[in-house]
Design an enzyme around this catalytic site. Structure first.
Site, PDB file in Angstrom:
ATOM      1  N   SER A  11       0.821  -1.215   0.000  1.00 15.94           N
ATOM      2  CA  SER A  11       0.000   0.000   0.000  1.00 15.94           C
ATOM      3  C   SER A  11       0.854   1.264   0.000  1.00 15.94           C
ATOM      4  O   SER A  11       0.385   2.337  -0.386  1.00 15.94           O
ATOM      5  CB  SER A  11      -0.921   0.004   1.225  1.00 15.94           C
ATOM      6  OG  SER A  11      -0.194  -0.283   2.409  1.00 15.94           O
ATOM      7  N   VAL A  61      -0.396  -9.140   8.968  1.00 16.77           N
ATOM      8  CA  VAL A  61       0.479 -10.303   8.770  1.00 16.77           C
ATOM      9  C   VAL A  61       0.847 -11.016  10.070  1.00 16.77           C
ATOM     10  O   VAL A  61       1.295 -12.156  10.036  1.00 16.77           O
ATOM     11  CB  VAL A  61       1.783  -9.955   7.990  1.00 16.77           C
ATOM     12  CG1 VAL A  61       1.483  -9.590   6.549  1.00 16.77           C
ATOM     13  CG2 VAL A  61       2.605  -8.898   8.706  1.00 16.77           C
ATOM     14  N   ASN A  87       7.366  -8.186   2.405  1.00 17.26           N
ATOM     15  CA  ASN A  87       7.890  -6.823   2.549  1.00 17.26           C
ATOM     16  C   ASN A  87       7.313  -6.075   3.744  1.00 17.26           C
ATOM     17  O   ASN A  87       7.971  -5.194   4.302  1.00 17.26           O
ATOM     18  CB  ASN A  87       7.584  -6.070   1.241  1.00 17.26           C
ATOM     19  CG  ASN A  87       7.753  -4.569   1.376  1.00 17.26           C
ATOM     20  OD1 ASN A  87       8.868  -4.061   1.359  1.00 17.26           O
ATOM     21  ND2 ASN A  87       6.640  -3.845   1.526  1.00 17.26           N
ATOM     22  N   SER A 139      17.157  -5.684   6.272  1.00 18.40           N
ATOM     23  CA  SER A 139      17.636  -4.303   6.365  1.00 18.40           C
ATOM     24  C   SER A 139      19.137  -4.379   6.588  1.00 18.40           C
ATOM     25  O   SER A 139      19.637  -5.365   7.148  1.00 18.40           O
ATOM     26  CB  SER A 139      16.988  -3.615   7.569  1.00 18.40           C
ATOM     27  OG  SER A 139      17.719  -2.450   7.916  1.00 18.40           O
ATOM     28  N   TYR A 152      14.236  -3.832  16.165  1.00 18.67           N
ATOM     29  CA  TYR A 152      14.137  -3.878  14.697  1.00 18.67           C
ATOM     30  C   TYR A 152      15.322  -4.654  14.107  1.00 18.67           C
ATOM     31  O   TYR A 152      15.143  -5.540  13.273  1.00 18.67           O
ATOM     32  CB  TYR A 152      14.113  -2.446  14.153  1.00 18.67           C
ATOM     33  CG  TYR A 152      14.032  -2.347  12.646  1.00 18.67           C
ATOM     34  CD1 TYR A 152      12.836  -2.582  11.979  1.00 18.67           C
ATOM     35  CD2 TYR A 152      15.153  -2.011  11.886  1.00 18.67           C
ATOM     36  CE1 TYR A 152      12.760  -2.486  10.595  1.00 18.67           C
ATOM     37  CE2 TYR A 152      15.088  -1.909  10.510  1.00 18.67           C
ATOM     38  CZ  TYR A 152      13.886  -2.141   9.862  1.00 18.67           C
ATOM     39  OH  TYR A 152      13.813  -2.062   8.496  1.00 18.67           O
ATOM     40  N   ALA A 154      17.175  -6.866  15.509  1.00 14.96           N
ATOM     41  CA  ALA A 154      17.095  -8.294  15.852  1.00 14.96           C
ATOM     42  C   ALA A 154      16.125  -9.017  14.921  1.00 14.96           C
ATOM     43  O   ALA A 154      16.406 -10.123  14.450  1.00 14.96           O
ATOM     44  CB  ALA A 154      16.657  -8.459  17.310  1.00 14.96           C
ATOM     45  N   THR A 155      14.985  -8.365  14.627  1.00 19.43           N
ATOM     46  CA  THR A 155      14.021  -9.037  13.719  1.00 19.43           C
ATOM     47  C   THR A 155      14.628  -9.177  12.328  1.00 19.43           C
ATOM     48  O   THR A 155      14.437 -10.190  11.659  1.00 19.43           O
ATOM     49  CB  THR A 155      12.681  -8.274  13.598  1.00 19.43           C
ATOM     50  OG1 THR A 155      12.891  -6.979  13.013  1.00 19.43           O
ATOM     51  CG2 THR A 155      12.002  -8.116  14.944  1.00 19.43           C
ATOM     52  N   LYS A 156      15.363  -8.151  11.891  1.00 19.29           N
ATOM     53  CA  LYS A 156      15.878  -8.176  10.520  1.00 19.29           C
ATOM     54  C   LYS A 156      17.066  -9.139  10.381  1.00 19.29           C
ATOM     55  O   LYS A 156      17.310  -9.688   9.301  1.00 19.29           O
ATOM     56  CB  LYS A 156      16.240  -6.757  10.067  1.00 19.29           C
ATOM     57  CG  LYS A 156      15.014  -5.854   9.923  1.00 19.29           C
ATOM     58  CD  LYS A 156      14.037  -6.406   8.889  1.00 19.29           C
ATOM     59  CE  LYS A 156      12.823  -5.534   8.686  1.00 19.29           C
ATOM     60  NZ  LYS A 156      11.907  -6.044   7.657  1.00 19.29           N
TER      61      LYS A 156
HETATM   62  P1  NAP Z   1       6.474   1.789   5.055  1.00 16.36           P
HETATM   63  O1  NAP Z   1       6.478   2.834   4.011  1.00 16.36           O
HETATM   64  O2  NAP Z   1       6.337   2.179   6.482  1.00 16.36           O
HETATM   65  O3  NAP Z   1       5.296   0.742   4.697  1.00 16.36           O
HETATM   66  C1  NAP Z   1       5.109  -0.362   5.525  1.00 16.36           C
HETATM   67  C2  NAP Z   1       4.153  -1.344   4.861  1.00 16.36           C
HETATM   68  O4  NAP Z   1       4.021  -2.475   5.728  1.00 16.36           O
HETATM   69  C3  NAP Z   1       2.770  -0.748   4.665  1.00 16.36           C
HETATM   70  O5  NAP Z   1       2.260  -1.150   3.428  1.00 16.36           O
HETATM   71  C4  NAP Z   1       1.968  -1.358   5.806  1.00 16.36           C
HETATM   72  O6  NAP Z   1       0.593  -1.611   5.475  1.00 16.36           O
HETATM   73  C5  NAP Z   1       2.651  -2.710   5.991  1.00 16.36           C
HETATM   74  N1  NAP Z   1       2.439  -3.205   7.347  1.00 16.36           N
HETATM   75  C6  NAP Z   1       2.887  -2.676   8.521  1.00 16.36           C
HETATM   76  N2  NAP Z   1       2.431  -3.401   9.560  1.00 16.36           N
HETATM   77  C7  NAP Z   1       1.691  -4.405   9.039  1.00 16.36           C
HETATM   78  C8  NAP Z   1       0.952  -5.474   9.598  1.00 16.36           C
HETATM   79  N3  NAP Z   1       0.865  -5.685  10.931  1.00 16.36           N
HETATM   80  N4  NAP Z   1       0.312  -6.326   8.747  1.00 16.36           N
HETATM   81  C9  NAP Z   1       0.372  -6.135   7.432  1.00 16.36           C
HETATM   82  N5  NAP Z   1       1.031  -5.134   6.827  1.00 16.36           N
HETATM   83  C10 NAP Z   1       1.686  -4.280   7.637  1.00 16.36           C
HETATM   84  O7  NAP Z   1       7.767   0.874   4.999  1.00 16.36           O
HETATM   85  P2  NAP Z   1       8.907   0.737   3.874  1.00 16.36           P
HETATM   86  O8  NAP Z   1       9.955   1.722   4.170  1.00 16.36           O
HETATM   87  O9  NAP Z   1       8.296   0.671   2.533  1.00 16.36           O
HETATM   88  O10 NAP Z   1       9.504  -0.696   4.301  1.00 16.36           O
HETATM   89  C11 NAP Z   1       9.160  -1.889   3.632  1.00 16.36           C
HETATM   90  C12 NAP Z   1      10.087  -2.999   4.127  1.00 16.36           C
HETATM   91  O11 NAP Z   1      11.449  -2.625   3.873  1.00 16.36           O
HETATM   92  C13 NAP Z   1       9.989  -3.240   5.632  1.00 16.36           C
HETATM   93  O12 NAP Z   1      10.095  -4.623   5.897  1.00 16.36           O
HETATM   94  C14 NAP Z   1      11.199  -2.495   6.182  1.00 16.36           C
HETATM   95  O13 NAP Z   1      11.644  -3.026   7.404  1.00 16.36           O
HETATM   96  C15 NAP Z   1      12.195  -2.703   5.067  1.00 16.36           C
HETATM   97  N6  NAP Z   1      13.253  -1.683   5.072  1.00 16.36           N
HETATM   98  C16 NAP Z   1      12.954  -0.346   4.965  1.00 16.36           C
HETATM   99  C17 NAP Z   1      13.984   0.585   5.013  1.00 16.36           C
HETATM  100  C18 NAP Z   1      13.739   2.068   4.931  1.00 16.36           C
HETATM  101  O14 NAP Z   1      14.690   2.845   5.185  1.00 16.36           O
HETATM  102  N7  NAP Z   1      12.545   2.529   4.577  1.00 16.36           N
HETATM  103  C19 NAP Z   1      15.301   0.156   5.143  1.00 16.36           C
HETATM  104  C20 NAP Z   1      15.563  -1.198   5.253  1.00 16.36           C
HETATM  105  C21 NAP Z   1      14.530  -2.115   5.217  1.00 16.36           C
HETATM  106  P3  NAP Z   1      -0.615  -0.592   5.823  1.00 16.36           P
HETATM  107  O15 NAP Z   1      -0.090   0.799   5.676  1.00 16.36           O
HETATM  108  O16 NAP Z   1      -1.642  -0.958   4.801  1.00 16.36           O
HETATM  109  O17 NAP Z   1      -1.064  -0.909   7.214  1.00 16.36           O
END
Ligand code: NAP
Length: 244
Positions: A11, A61, A87, A139, A152, A154-156
């Site tokens: 989303s 999830v 993701n 991450s 965070y 630890a989970t990653k």
């Molecule tokens: P984001 O913009 O905050 O979006 C998070 C997404 O996860 C949203 O679509 C949200 O859905 C969904 N989500 C959160 N909690 C959920 C739950 N309980 N059940 C189902 N869906 C859930 O995050 P992003 O930056 O795109 O990150 C995406 C992935 O990349 C994550 O795993 C994050 O840890 C990883 N990552 C991000 C970064 C960064 O700097 N941004 C760096 C390294 C890794 P809704 O909004 O519909 O609730």
């Protein structure tokens, strides 16, 4: 027949960029969301208007029953799921000493248990076909650890363990499992950081910029592509040189 992809957390942010890219590459896309229903529906409308095939599916999830229902719904629309992108995730910064047991459990419930449920729900159909690709989002903090992001990180790190072990288990069944471990990416996840912190992170990044969701989508697409057929159990870290 079009190849199909189920992307959790599509989303917003990285998941949404991946959904757009996979659609452009000709995949039928299942856009998963939890709370951001309007954003997910808007994305579906956008992709449909461009002539792509897309559906929306909802689940928290961390809730196993909801995940299995979501996968059932996806399989009703698309007869199979070729690619699963795990993701969806959460993050926030806090001193380790201030993290409550409830917050700790919630991090693991969403970031790790969520992947466990999604993989277990999708795998029977992949195993039946002896084909499929799973891509998890870790991450760079899962590789190095980040101050004030102990839960965070630890989970990653656990996501990387899951990815590597599952790759070994599923290799004989023709299924690959790889992880993308992004650096700092310009999404809602980092909106709570102040300008000084963002500038400091840019300075620490040899390429001097934050990554974009599109940068990460490109890595995910690569691991889903036939060019990655011989790659499994690996961690690809698009991070601008932050960690090497
Ligand atoms: P984001 O913009 O905050 O979006 C998070 C997404 O996860 C949203 O679509 C949200 O859905 C969904 N989500 C959160 N909690 C959920 C739950 N309980 N059940 C189902 N869906 C859930 O995050 P992003 O930056 O795109 O990150 C995406 C992935 O990349 C994550 O795993 C994050 O840890 C990883 N990552 C991000 C970064 C960064 O700097 N941004 C760096 C390294 C890794 P809704 O909004 O519909 O609730």
């Amino acid at each position: 027949m079009k190849k199909t992809v189920l992307i959790t957390g599509a989303s917003r942010g990285i998941g949404r960029a991946a959904a757009r890219l996979f659609a452009r590459e000709g995949y039928a896309v299942a856009i998963h969301y939890n709370q951001s229903e309007a954003e997910a529906f808007r994305l579906k409308e956008e992709l449909s208007a461009q002539g792509h095939t897309a559906i929306t599916v909802q689940a928290d999830v961390s809730c196993r029953d909801q995940v299995f229902a979501m996968v059932d719904k996806t399989l009703q629309y698309f007869s199979q799921i070729d690619i699963l992108v795990c993701n969806a995730g959460i993050a926030h910064q806090k001193l380790f000493t201030d993290i409550t047991p409830r917050e700790w459990r919630n991090f693991f419930a969403v970031n790790l248990d969520g992947m466990f449920h999604c993989c277990q729900a999708v795998l029977p159909s992949m195993l039946h076909r002896k084909a499929g690709k799973i891509i998890t989002l870790s991450s760079m903090w899962g590789l190095t650890g980040a101050s004030c992001e102990v839960a965070y990180s630890a989970t990653k790190a656990a996501v990387i363990g899951l990815t590597r072990a599952l790759a070994k288990e599923l290799g004989p069944s023709g299924i690959t499992v790889n992880s993308v471990a992004p650096g700092v990416i310009d999404t809602d996840m980092n909106r709570n950081l102040d300008e000084a912190s963002i500038e400091a992170l840019k300075e620490e990044t040899p390429l001097g910029v934050l990554g974009t969701p599109e940068d990460i989508a490109a890595s995910i697409l690569f691991l889903a592509s036939p060019g990655a057929d011989f790659i499994t159990g690996q961690v690809l870290s698009p991070n601008g040189g932050f960690i090497i």
